[in-house]
Design an enzyme around this catalytic site. Structure first.
Site, PDB file in Angstrom:
ATOM      1  N   TYR A 185      15.923  29.854   9.058  1.00 37.40           N
ATOM      2  CA  TYR A 185      14.675  30.452   9.564  1.00 37.40           C
ATOM      3  C   TYR A 185      14.604  30.376  11.086  1.00 37.40           C
ATOM      4  CZ  TYR A 185      12.723  30.436   4.833  1.00 37.40           C
ATOM      5  OH  TYR A 185      12.476  30.641   3.510  1.00 37.40           O
ATOM      6  N   LYS A 242       0.847  -1.205   0.000  1.00 32.74           N
ATOM      7  CA  LYS A 242       0.000   0.000   0.000  1.00 32.74           C
ATOM      8  C   LYS A 242       0.876   1.247   0.000  1.00 32.74           C
ATOM      9  CE  LYS A 242      -0.412  -0.384   5.033  1.00 32.74           C
ATOM     10  NZ  LYS A 242      -1.287  -0.856   6.135  1.00 32.74           N
ATOM     11  N   MET A 255      12.036  24.399   3.048  1.00 32.53           N
ATOM     12  CA  MET A 255      11.294  23.650   2.035  1.00 32.53           C
ATOM     13  C   MET A 255      12.228  22.841   1.133  1.00 32.53           C
ATOM     14  SD  MET A 255       8.623  24.928  -0.918  1.00 32.53           S
ATOM     15  CE  MET A 255       7.341  25.491   0.152  1.00 32.53           C
ATOM     16  N   ARG A 283     -10.973  -0.113  15.138  1.00 33.67           N
ATOM     17  CA  ARG A 283     -10.980   0.653  13.884  1.00 33.67           C
ATOM     18  C   ARG A 283     -11.924  -0.080  12.939  1.00 33.67           C
ATOM     19  NH1 ARG A 283      -4.872   1.405  12.007  1.00 33.67           N
ATOM     20  NH2 ARG A 283      -5.322  -0.772  11.607  1.00 33.67           N
TER      21      ARG A 283
HETATM   22  C1  LIG Z   1      -0.505  -1.991   6.590  1.00 28.15           C
HETATM   23  C2  LIG Z   1      -1.066  -3.265   7.078  1.00 28.15           C
HETATM   24  C3  LIG Z   1      -0.227  -4.326   7.436  1.00 28.15           C
HETATM   25  C4  LIG Z   1       1.281  -4.212   7.424  1.00 28.15           C
HETATM   26  O1  LIG Z   1       1.711  -3.701   8.664  1.00 28.15           O
HETATM   27  P1  LIG Z   1       3.282  -3.540   8.966  1.00 28.15           P
HETATM   28  O2  LIG Z   1       3.321  -3.070  10.377  1.00 28.15           O
HETATM   29  O3  LIG Z   1       3.785  -2.506   8.019  1.00 28.15           O
HETATM   30  O4  LIG Z   1       3.879  -4.870   8.752  1.00 28.15           O
HETATM   31  C5  LIG Z   1      -0.809  -5.517   7.807  1.00 28.15           C
HETATM   32  N1  LIG Z   1      -2.155  -5.637   7.853  1.00 28.15           N
HETATM   33  C6  LIG Z   1      -2.994  -4.649   7.541  1.00 28.15           C
HETATM   34  C7  LIG Z   1      -4.448  -4.862   7.602  1.00 28.15           C
HETATM   35  C8  LIG Z   1      -2.472  -3.426   7.149  1.00 28.15           C
HETATM   36  O5  LIG Z   1      -3.310  -2.426   6.826  1.00 28.15           O
END
Ligand SMILES: *Cc1c(COP(=O)(O)O)cnc(C)c1O
Length: 363
Positions: free
Chosen positions: A259, A35, A307, A131
């Site tokens: 800055y 992802k 930046m 969640r």
């Molecule tokens: C992102 C995600 C993972 C991976 O988690 P890591 O801590 O990066 O290994 C596993 N399961 C779900 C449902 C996720 O959204």
């Protein structure tokens, strides 16, 4: 010529880290979690390195379709499922597995007019993280509704752990989440589904949890999911963010830098100016002392991140001139260490690498 900043993607590290995940998970299979553009490493580059993976998992529907376009024929999994009914025909056509985590998604499946070729569904259990997912006492009803649909086949029960990286968390210990999961499994009686439980922290730290399909994310990219170093888990950095010095300033005691004049020199100093700033994804909240490598030698960040530039104390590095190689994180400088100085985690740094940073593929 482009600006000197680039992120080198180490395909051999990705392959090695996937092998580590597989070794820990064995005999379970391992979803490689790609992802967020493969945690900033580039979906296509991840695909090149991970062609032997058992399956690829992500949350973006367009990313999943892109992977099919690029020729990925093995399992694909949408970890949050679908967001709109309109996505379902393509998900079905391209054989993409989906998580189902709420009753609204089941309603959409019930209302969709789909062919009978079943979509593989992973039913998500809320084990206390609150969640996504069905509470254990809601799982049987969700399963019953799903199994009434010809266009769906429920294949797995999945859950996500809140505190797998923290053995001292007493609010929601790993063992309690396992108990919740067992309640969900038991509620299904004779029905046995596959199991998908592990993120990287579970994979590396909880070998007693038996999984069918682990889900490895951060560890593939060489980041640590816990306080222990990535190196201690035999993980290798899959990205090195590097740039160059574009200016050097000689400053006197009492003069300040950048800055807000945050840093004031207490002695004569040489300051290197690096072509990398928060618009490249380097965190603006990096404190003085955050480490960088200049020609392979550690040097502390001084002054506020701008930046397009950061400033670094190179007083003790004689060969640091304009054009010197700067490593922001990666090989030689663990991303988790940099993240620690910025009050965040390696995950956030790698995901935030900005589109203007070129990704360069290497071994
Ligand atoms: C992102 C995600 C993972 C991976 O988690 P890591 O801590 O990066 O290994 C596993 N399961 C779900 C449902 C996720 O959204």
């Amino acid at each position: 010529m482009p600006r000197p900043i680039s992120a080198r993607i180490h395909l051999s590290a990705l392959r090695h880290n996937y092998a580590v995940a597989r070794e820990h998970a064995s005999p379970a299979k391992v979803w490689a979690v790609v992802k967020a553009n493969a945690y900033g490493h580039g979906l296509e580059h991840a695909l090149t390195a991970l062609e032997d993976a058992d399956g690829l998992a992500l949350v973006e529907v367009d990313g999943a379709l892109r992977l099919r376009e690029l020729g990925w024929t093995k399992p694909l999994f949408l970890l949050e499922g679908f967001f709109h009914t309109a996505d379902l025909p393509l998900i079905q056509q391209h054989r993409i597995d989906v998580a189902v985590h709420c009753s609204e998604q089941i309603t959409l499946l019930e209302q969709a007019s789909l062919s009978s070729e079943p979509i593989q569904v992973h039913l998500k259990v809320n084990g206390g993280m609150n969640r996504l997912g069905f509470r254990p006492e809601q799982v049987a009803a969700a399963y019953t509704r799903l199994s009434a649909l010809v266009q769906v086949r429920v294949v797995n029960l999945m859950m996500h752990f809140a505190n797998a990286d923290d053995e001292f968390n007493s609010r929601l210990p790993v063992a309690e989440q396992c108990r919740q999961f067992e309640l969900a499994q038991a509620s299904l009686g004779d029905v046995t589904l596959g199991v998908s439980l592990s993120n990287s922290a579970v994979n590396l730290l909880h070998t007693s949890i038996h999984d069918g399909w682990a889900r490895a994310g951060i560890m593939l990219y060489g980041g640590s999911p816990s306080k222990a170093s990535a190196d201690s888990f035999d993980l290798r950095p899959a990205m090195t963010l590097q740039s160059e010095l574009i200016a050097v300033q000689e400053i006197k005691a009492g003069e300040s830098i950048g800055y807000g004049s945050r840093f004031v020199a207490d002695k004569p100093m040489r300051i290197g100016v690096v072509a990398c700033g928060y618009a490249d994804g380097y965190p603006r909240h990096a404190v003085d002392g955050t480490p960088l490598l200049i020609n392979g030698v550690r040097a502390p960040l001084v002054g506020r991140v701008s930046m397009d530039m950061i400033t670094v104390d190179i007083t003790d590095i004689n060969d640091a001139r304009v054009g010197a190689l700067v490593t922001l994180w990666g090989q030689g400088l663990p991303i988790d260490e940099v993240a620690h100085f910025c009050g965040t985690i390696g995950y956030e740094l790698m995901c935030a690498v900005a589109p203007r940073v070129r990704l360069i593929v290497g071994e």
